[in-house]
Design a protein around this motif. Sequence first.
Motif, PDB file in Angstrom:
ATOM      1  N   PRO A 345      -7.948  -1.643  -3.346  1.00 32.81           N
ATOM      2  CA  PRO A 345      -8.450  -0.260  -3.436  1.00 32.81           C
ATOM      3  C   PRO A 345      -7.692   0.695  -2.511  1.00 32.81           C
ATOM      4  O   PRO A 345      -7.446   1.849  -2.868  1.00 32.81           O
ATOM      5  N   ALA A 346      -7.276   0.199  -1.332  1.00 35.54           N
ATOM      6  CA  ALA A 346      -6.546   1.079  -0.400  1.00 35.54           C
ATOM      7  C   ALA A 346      -5.187   1.459  -0.979  1.00 35.54           C
ATOM      8  O   ALA A 346      -4.819   2.647  -0.993  1.00 35.54           O
ATOM      9  N   PHE A 347      -4.450   0.473  -1.473  1.00 36.89           N
ATOM     10  CA  PHE A 347      -3.136   0.795  -2.053  1.00 36.89           C
ATOM     11  C   PHE A 347      -3.288   1.712  -3.275  1.00 36.89           C
ATOM     12  O   PHE A 347      -2.477   2.612  -3.479  1.00 36.89           O
ATOM     13  N   ALA A 348      -4.347   1.483  -4.052  1.00 40.61           N
ATOM     14  CA  ALA A 348      -4.550   2.339  -5.233  1.00 40.61           C
ATOM     15  C   ALA A 348      -4.837   3.774  -4.794  1.00 40.61           C
ATOM     16  O   ALA A 348      -4.323   4.735  -5.381  1.00 40.61           O
ATOM     17  N   GLY A 349      -5.646   3.913  -3.746  1.00 43.84           N
ATOM     18  CA  GLY A 349      -5.974   5.254  -3.228  1.00 43.84           C
ATOM     19  C   GLY A 349      -4.735   5.973  -2.717  1.00 43.84           C
ATOM     20  O   GLY A 349      -4.519   7.157  -2.995  1.00 43.84           O
ATOM     21  N   ILE A 350      -3.912   5.261  -1.974  1.00 41.13           N
ATOM     22  CA  ILE A 350      -2.681   5.867  -1.436  1.00 41.13           C
ATOM     23  C   ILE A 350      -1.760   6.260  -2.596  1.00 41.13           C
ATOM     24  O   ILE A 350      -1.207   7.362  -2.629  1.00 41.13           O
ATOM     25  N   ALA A 351      -1.655   5.351  -3.573  1.00 43.01           N
ATOM     26  CA  ALA A 351      -0.741   5.600  -4.705  1.00 43.01           C
ATOM     27  C   ALA A 351      -1.197   6.778  -5.566  1.00 43.01           C
ATOM     28  O   ALA A 351      -0.390   7.357  -6.295  1.00 43.01           O
ATOM     29  N   SER A 352      -2.494   7.156  -5.458  1.00 43.47           N
ATOM     30  CA  SER A 352      -2.969   8.291  -6.269  1.00 43.47           C
ATOM     31  C   SER A 352      -2.372   9.612  -5.781  1.00 43.47           C
ATOM     32  O   SER A 352      -2.389  10.616  -6.493  1.00 43.47           O
ATOM     33  N   THR A 353      -1.839   9.619  -4.542  1.00 45.15           N
ATOM     34  CA  THR A 353      -1.283  10.870  -4.000  1.00 45.15           C
ATOM     35  C   THR A 353       0.122  10.709  -3.438  1.00 45.15           C
ATOM     36  O   THR A 353       0.701  11.660  -2.915  1.00 45.15           O
ATOM     37  N   TYR A 354       0.670   9.475  -3.472  1.00 46.36           N
ATOM     38  CA  TYR A 354       1.971   9.237  -2.830  1.00 46.36           C
ATOM     39  C   TYR A 354       2.685   8.076  -3.499  1.00 46.36           C
ATOM     40  O   TYR A 354       2.049   7.053  -3.792  1.00 46.36           O
ATOM     41  N   ASN A 355       3.992   8.205  -3.707  1.00 47.52           N
ATOM     42  CA  ASN A 355       4.686   7.083  -4.356  1.00 47.52           C
ATOM     43  C   ASN A 355       5.829   6.495  -3.530  1.00 47.52           C
ATOM     44  O   ASN A 355       6.679   5.802  -4.049  1.00 47.52           O
ATOM     45  N   GLY A 356       5.817   6.753  -2.214  1.00 41.67           N
ATOM     46  CA  GLY A 356       6.862   6.175  -1.348  1.00 41.67           C
ATOM     47  C   GLY A 356       6.466   4.801  -0.822  1.00 41.67           C
ATOM     48  O   GLY A 356       5.362   4.315  -1.082  1.00 41.67           O
ATOM     49  N   PRO A 357       7.360   4.146  -0.066  1.00 41.06           N
ATOM     50  CA  PRO A 357       7.084   2.815   0.478  1.00 41.06           C
ATOM     51  C   PRO A 357       5.958   2.832   1.527  1.00 41.06           C
ATOM     52  O   PRO A 357       5.967   3.673   2.422  1.00 41.06           O
ATOM     53  N   VAL A 358       5.028   1.927   1.360  1.00 41.44           N
ATOM     54  CA  VAL A 358       3.853   1.873   2.232  1.00 41.44           C
ATOM     55  C   VAL A 358       3.554   0.425   2.595  1.00 41.44           C
ATOM     56  O   VAL A 358       3.759  -0.480   1.792  1.00 41.44           O
ATOM     57  N   VAL A 359       3.048   0.232   3.796  1.00 46.48           N
ATOM     58  CA  VAL A 359       2.567  -1.080   4.196  1.00 46.48           C
ATOM     59  C   VAL A 359       1.237  -0.880   4.922  1.00 46.48           C
ATOM     60  O   VAL A 359       1.027   0.158   5.549  1.00 46.48           O
ATOM     61  N   ILE A 360       0.347  -1.842   4.770  1.00 43.23           N
ATOM     62  CA  ILE A 360      -0.893  -1.828   5.554  1.00 43.23           C
ATOM     63  C   ILE A 360      -0.735  -2.873   6.658  1.00 43.23           C
ATOM     64  O   ILE A 360      -0.379  -4.026   6.399  1.00 43.23           O
ATOM     65  N   ALA A 361      -0.980  -2.431   7.896  1.00 41.15           N
ATOM     66  CA  ALA A 361      -0.655  -3.273   9.054  1.00 41.15           C
ATOM     67  C   ALA A 361      -1.650  -4.408   9.247  1.00 41.15           C
ATOM     68  O   ALA A 361      -2.832  -4.278   8.944  1.00 41.15           O
ATOM     69  N   GLN A 362      -1.125  -5.521   9.736  1.00 43.96           N
ATOM     70  CA  GLN A 362      -1.942  -6.606  10.271  1.00 43.96           C
ATOM     71  C   GLN A 362      -1.499  -6.814  11.715  1.00 43.96           C
ATOM     72  O   GLN A 362      -0.420  -6.369  12.103  1.00 43.96           O
ATOM     73  N   ASP A 363      -2.287  -7.546  12.489  1.00 42.23           N
ATOM     74  CA  ASP A 363      -1.892  -7.837  13.867  1.00 42.23           C
ATOM     75  C   ASP A 363      -0.571  -8.605  13.857  1.00 42.23           C
ATOM     76  O   ASP A 363      -0.397  -9.551  13.079  1.00 42.23           O
TER      77      ASP A 363
END
Length: 425
Positions: A345-363
């Motif tokens: 759901p987070a990647f889908a939400g980001i992709a609804s307004t942005y199409n560049g490279p994205v990563v969600i951080a982990q420790d």
Amino acid sequence: MNVKPLLIIPLLSIFAAYPAFAEQPEDYNFPRECTTTKAGYPVPLCGKPLTKTPVIVKQKGDKQLKKYPEHFIPENETLADNEMRITVVGSGNPPVRRGQASTSLLVELGNGDYFIIDTGGGTVPALWSLRIPLASLDKLFVTHLHFDHVGGILNLWDSMGWARNTPLHVWGASGFTPELGVAAFVENIQRAGAWHTLSKTGVIPGGGMKMVAHEFDGQQFTVEKPQALVYNENGVKIYAFPVDHILIGAVGYRLEWKGLSMAYTGDSIPTIFEAEQAQGVDVFIHELFIDAPTFSEKNSMPLKIAESVVNEHTSADMLGRVFSIAKPKLGVGTHFFTNEYTIDPAFAGIASTYNGPVVIAQDLMVVNVTPEQIVTRMAKTDLLSWAAPAPRAKGKKRPKLDPAPTEGRTQSWVTKTRFKRGKTE
Ligand SMILES: [Zn+2]
Ligand SMILES: [Zn+2]
């Protein structure tokens, strides 16, 4: 009946069956098999970064692109002269989780500089596991004084202190009143550490038991002067700018060195203003928060409270809008609850307004930045790590101990009954 054999034999047989258990604790870093989510992202805690773009080529040239091992192993890689390595030491929230501590970043530069940005609760063990010479970890920048961003300061101050043997320097903004600023925070922490500090005096070198605040004016910013240069040494420039996070004194930072750049905004309700301050950086690290119904349900929190917390933070579609304005080469969402079912759901939400490279951080996610590329991996560190070797400068004398306190020590009628070391009676 003598019960000893009954106890000893089963224990021995357990250890004989698992001889590797004590030898390779680092194998337990990634407890999950790398299956993928429905949308095709790796599941959390499996040793792969949560992204579909782990390698971003900034400029194609004749130069062969540097190849990196699958995992970053501390002490196994040296940075090039013009290389930056950003480690998300902690990627989480106020509830410190075993697989996700609060918030902290480490920025390492090829010139040998290290910068810690925020040191949230539970993050110091991961920092310690990176095996960095402890004397190098003396520069902390704080975005704001929420405990999920500064709650690890006691551990940072203490566990790195004996080897650092120089003060911990802390940069941050002043608040609306003097007691709300970073200088007061540092002073009060030191005051609260009176017993701790006095008790160690005469036992370990005292130089690391001090903190020095470098407070900058949190109210100096205006539309005409939106950011301030708060650090300028060794070719490294760090700018601070205000973010929209409840009180005056919450800031973001932008670090620039040798044409490489990163920005981190701490916590915020996103604004066009903050997006503009991070314009065009290589790596823009920004908070990301789950939706209120999931937050409420999973944390057993009344929906109304969950909503009021969520409303102070950044939703996935808002994060996409921030990145659309800032146009970083890599956008990183952090301060997120990285469970398997929250990723898609987070990647889908980001992709609804942005199409560049994205990563969600982990420790312990690691991002290497060079003029040519940006590469994201996971670090593999020893869960039972020791301090890194500390090279001692030639001619530098071992520090002397300050005199131990003579008053207020443990009562003599208690100490008189001490066991004698090395004697059996
Ligand atoms: Zn926070
Ligand atoms: Zn906060």
